[in-house]
Design a protein around this motif. Structure first.
Motif, PDB file in Angstrom:
ATOM      1  N   UNK A 108      91.217 -53.222  18.810  1.00 45.37           N
ATOM      2  CA  UNK A 108      90.479 -54.082  17.889  1.00 45.37           C
ATOM      3  C   UNK A 108      90.989 -55.500  18.095  1.00 45.37           C
ATOM      4  N   UNK A 109      90.210 -56.289  18.833  1.00 50.29           N
ATOM      5  CA  UNK A 109      90.676 -57.569  19.332  1.00 50.29           C
ATOM      6  C   UNK A 109      90.647 -58.693  18.330  1.00 50.29           C
ATOM      7  N   UNK A 110      91.162 -59.834  18.781  1.00 45.14           N
ATOM      8  CA  UNK A 110      91.202 -61.021  17.959  1.00 45.14           C
ATOM      9  C   UNK A 110      91.033 -62.258  18.815  1.00 45.14           C
ATOM     10  N   UNK A 111      91.609 -63.361  18.376  1.00 49.61           N
ATOM     11  CA  UNK A 111      91.582 -64.596  19.136  1.00 49.61           C
ATOM     12  C   UNK A 111      92.533 -64.491  20.326  1.00 49.61           C
ATOM     13  N   UNK A 134      98.062 -56.349  32.500  1.00 49.68           N
ATOM     14  CA  UNK A 134      97.856 -57.484  31.595  1.00 49.68           C
ATOM     15  C   UNK A 134      96.860 -58.499  32.137  1.00 49.68           C
ATOM     16  N   UNK A 135      96.630 -58.478  33.450  1.00 46.31           N
ATOM     17  CA  UNK A 135      95.729 -59.460  34.044  1.00 46.31           C
ATOM     18  C   UNK A 135      94.307 -58.994  34.232  1.00 46.31           C
ATOM     19  N   UNK A 136      93.920 -57.871  33.629  1.00 47.32           N
ATOM     20  CA  UNK A 136      92.600 -57.321  33.964  1.00 47.32           C
ATOM     21  C   UNK A 136      91.438 -58.028  33.274  1.00 47.32           C
ATOM     22  N   UNK A 137      91.720 -58.905  32.319  1.00 45.06           N
ATOM     23  CA  UNK A 137      90.649 -59.671  31.693  1.00 45.06           C
ATOM     24  C   UNK A 137      89.936 -58.971  30.553  1.00 45.06           C
ATOM     25  N   UNK A 138      90.454 -57.825  30.093  1.00 46.88           N
ATOM     26  CA  UNK A 138      89.809 -57.139  28.974  1.00 46.88           C
ATOM     27  C   UNK A 138      89.757 -58.033  27.742  1.00 46.88           C
ATOM     28  N   UNK A 139      90.844 -58.766  27.500  1.00 46.15           N
ATOM     29  CA  UNK A 139      90.869 -59.761  26.428  1.00 46.15           C
ATOM     30  C   UNK A 139      91.480 -61.043  26.983  1.00 46.15           C
ATOM     31  N   UNK A 166      86.948 -53.842  43.817  1.00 44.40           N
ATOM     32  CA  UNK A 166      85.673 -54.494  43.499  1.00 44.40           C
ATOM     33  C   UNK A 166      84.748 -53.659  42.628  1.00 44.40           C
ATOM     34  N   UNK A 167      84.834 -52.330  42.712  1.00 49.20           N
ATOM     35  CA  UNK A 167      83.916 -51.504  41.922  1.00 49.20           C
ATOM     36  C   UNK A 167      84.162 -51.638  40.433  1.00 49.20           C
ATOM     37  N   UNK A 168      85.347 -52.143  40.052  1.00 56.87           N
ATOM     38  CA  UNK A 168      85.670 -52.306  38.634  1.00 56.87           C
ATOM     39  C   UNK A 168      85.002 -53.541  38.025  1.00 56.87           C
ATOM     40  N   UNK A 169      84.584 -54.465  38.858  1.00 55.24           N
ATOM     41  CA  UNK A 169      83.917 -55.698  38.383  1.00 55.24           C
ATOM     42  C   UNK A 169      84.773 -56.453  37.361  1.00 55.24           C
ATOM     43  N   UNK A 170      86.066 -56.494  37.613  1.00 61.99           N
ATOM     44  CA  UNK A 170      86.982 -57.251  36.753  1.00 61.99           C
ATOM     45  C   UNK A 170      87.045 -58.686  37.294  1.00 61.99           C
ATOM     46  N   UNK A 171      86.119 -59.509  36.865  1.00 61.96           N
ATOM     47  CA  UNK A 171      85.906 -60.809  37.496  1.00 61.96           C
ATOM     48  C   UNK A 171      87.079 -61.764  37.276  1.00 61.96           C
ATOM     49  N   UNK A 172      87.802 -61.593  36.187  1.00 62.55           N
ATOM     50  CA  UNK A 172      88.933 -62.490  35.900  1.00 62.55           C
ATOM     51  C   UNK A 172      90.237 -62.003  36.518  1.00 62.55           C
ATOM     52  N   UNK A 173      90.232 -60.803  37.096  1.00 61.37           N
ATOM     53  CA  UNK A 173      91.492 -60.170  37.493  1.00 61.37           C
ATOM     54  C   UNK A 173      92.233 -60.955  38.571  1.00 61.37           C
ATOM     55  N   UNK A 174      91.509 -61.461  39.549  1.00 60.59           N
ATOM     56  CA  UNK A 174      92.187 -62.180  40.636  1.00 60.59           C
ATOM     57  C   UNK A 174      92.948 -63.382  40.098  1.00 60.59           C
TER      58      UNK A 174
END
Length: 239
Positions: A108-111, A134-139, A166-174
């Motif tokens: 349950x996310x926040x800011x 921690x770098x996967x971009x989920x939040x 690439x199949x994960x489409x985690x665009x912020x991960x790199x």
């Protein structure tokens, strides 16, 4: 490039969305030359995760199979902006290794600031050994406070191979992982590479991470995957 001998973030069919048995995972670890394998099925807050009884019964599992040291534990879910983890200490005591991570279906996310504090609170939890992806971009997160907290607590931050597929489409991960690696290098904070394998063929596979580590010019000395004695000391275990 290091030669990894440990991979401690993997999942079996018990996680509900993975595809190999425990013994298949360990056999693959032996096949690819690992000395240590961690099996960390998902904590109970994630859909499809095992019943808590699964973790209560971890004592029946041999800790050496096929010449591989086996660590049984869980990838626990960070549930809220307070950094609360699922399950409780009575289960943690039965685990050899405990990873904590944010997953979209359980958090349950926040800011950005609240998310960062949630992760720092999980890092500060004395039961936490590793923070997963921690770098996967989920939040959204502020990475420097997280890196500094990890340094202070001796908690490892994971650079996750599956996240970079690439199949994960985690665009912020790199970009996120490059920033984490930059900060860890700047502050001399060790990291751990995790396959996050959900099938036996992915055990010990870090192939998506070698270009990332090269790009960041990250020092081998700060990667623990080829340092089994150091890693086991960091999690309070004997090798």
């Amino acid at each position: 490039m290091i030669k990894p001998v440990l991979d401690v973030h993997t999942h079996t069919i018990a996680s509900g969305h993975a595809y190999s048995s425990l013994q298949e995972m360990v056999a693959r670890a032996a096949e690819v030359g690992l000395k240590i394998l961690g099996v960390t099925d998902h904590g109970s807050a994630l859909p499809g995760a095992p019943d808590p009884l699964y973790f209560w019964n971890l004592g029946v599992v041999p800790r050496n199979m096929y010449g591989v040291r086996l660590l049984m534990g869980s990838e626990l879910n960070i549930l809220d902006i307070n950094g609360t983890l699922d399950l409780d200490e009575s289960y943690y005591k039965r685990m050899d290794i405990r990873i904590a991570g944010i997953h979209r279906l359980a958090y349950k996310g926040g800011t950005k600031e609240q998310n960062t504090q949630a992760m720092i609170n999980a890092i500060n939890n004395p039961w936490t050994h590793i923070i997963s992806h921690p770098g996967d971009g989920t939040v959204e997160l502020e990475f420097e406070p997280i890196v500094l907290a990890a340094k202070e607590c001796g908690t490892l931050l994971e650079i996750n191979n599956s996240t970079m597929n690439p199949y994960r489409h985690k665009l912020a991960a790199h970009d996120n992982n490059i920033e984490i690696l930059r900060l860890c290098k700047e502050h001399s904070v060790p990291v751990i590479l995790g396959s996050d394998a959900h099938i036996s063929f992915s055990v010990g596979d870090f192939s998506n991470l070698w270009p990332l580590l090269d790009e960041a010019q990250f020092p081998d000395a700060l990667i623990v995957n080829d340092k089994p004695e150091l890693f086991m000391e960091m999690i309070g275990q004997r090798f």
